[in-house]
Design an enzyme around this catalytic site. Structure first.
Site: not given
Length: 293
Positions: A108, A134, A162, A204
């Site tokens: 955001y 991530y 990830k 993952i």
């Protein structure tokens, strides 16, 4: 340090009457370990982390650790768009006994790359357990640039990423820049086999909830040089994988687990709601086709 190369599941949080359903969670954990899953992410996006209280995260972690034992790696999601809060949550995760933290790109507020670097550096430096980055711009808008990942790979404690863009060329660029010791985990189930073909170390995953054995097998085949075998096999499940993302994750996968009888309820916490009837019908039909129900 535990090995974070492997097949990991980003665990859902089963709910019943808006409370965590630990009986369903136990069935899920058994099904996952029986399927060969190497470890778990607790309190990730798939767990509906924005709706879990701090005490619920602690309760979940303790229960999962008790169920799976000390040898199974448990990664705790501690990312947010507030660096101070992420540091606080990361310290709590370390105190609980987490083996690593998974930190998502701030969503955001759209920081520039230098802000992302400082954010991840501050979090990784606040704990003595490994940090996994991530990158999931589909949810966060902002994406980690390869050069930022390269710079972060030199920060003490940052051991891997990830990478959930689904862009194999981007993943390859990161692998080349960061070297073979930097852990590369896919966060995009549909492109997972191609990620392995490019040299990725594991995943993952969301799809591992319903096809754990297959996801483990594809990695095994890739490690044995049988990538074409994995490519052929994943094609059988591609429609199912796509249907697991037909609405926002984890809405479809919870319904799939309920249809399989692994969890009692597919209920969500608002603002998420259960899978629509028409999508449920399509999902159920595809699950029948591949022999899951």
């Amino acid at each position: 340090m535990k090995d974070f190369r492997g097949t990991f599941t980003a665990l859902i949080t089963p709910f019943k009457n808006d409370k965590i359903d630990f009986s369903s969670l136990d069935r899920l954990l058994k099904q996952q370990l029986d399927g060969g899953i190497n470890g778990f992410v607790v309190n990730g996006t798939t767990a509906e982390s924005p709706t879990l209280s701090s005490s619920e995260v602690s309760e979940l972690f303790k229960h999962i650790r008790s169920s799976v034992g000390p040898s199974v790696p448990l990664i705790v999601g501690t990312g947010s768009n507030n660096t101070a809060k992420s540091i606080e949550d990361s310290k709590k995760a370390e105190a609980m006994g987490a083996d690593a933290i998974l930190v998502v790109v701030p969503y955001y507020n759209k920081p520039p790359q230098r802000g992302l670097y400082e954010h991840f550096k501050a979090i990784a430096s606040s704990v003595n357990i490994p940090t996994l980055l991530y990158n999931v711009p589909g949810r966060t808008v902002t994406s980690l640039a390869p050069e930022t990942v390269t710079n972060l790979s030199k920060v003490k404690g940052v051991i891997g990423i990830k990478e959930a863009t689904g862009k194999i060329d981007l993943a390859s660029e990161i692998m080349k820049a960061c070297g073979k010791d930097f852990v590369m985990l896919s966060g995009d189930d549909g492109t997972y086999v191609e990620f392995l073909a490019a040299g990725g170390h594991g995943v993952i995953s969301v799809a591992t909830h319903v096809i754990p054995k297959q996801m483990v097998q594809w990695r095994q085949w890739a490690s044995e040089g049988q990538i074409e075998k994995a490519r052929t096999d994943i094609n059988k499940y591609m429609n199912l994988i796509n249907l697991l993302f037909v609405e926002a994750n984890p809405i479809p996968v919870k319904k799939a687990l309920q249809l399989m009888g692994v969890i009692d309820s597919a209920s969500m916490r608002l603002p998420l709601v259960e899978l629509s009837p028409e999508h449920t019908e399509s999902l159920h039909a595809e699950m029948k086709k591949v022999g899951l129900v």
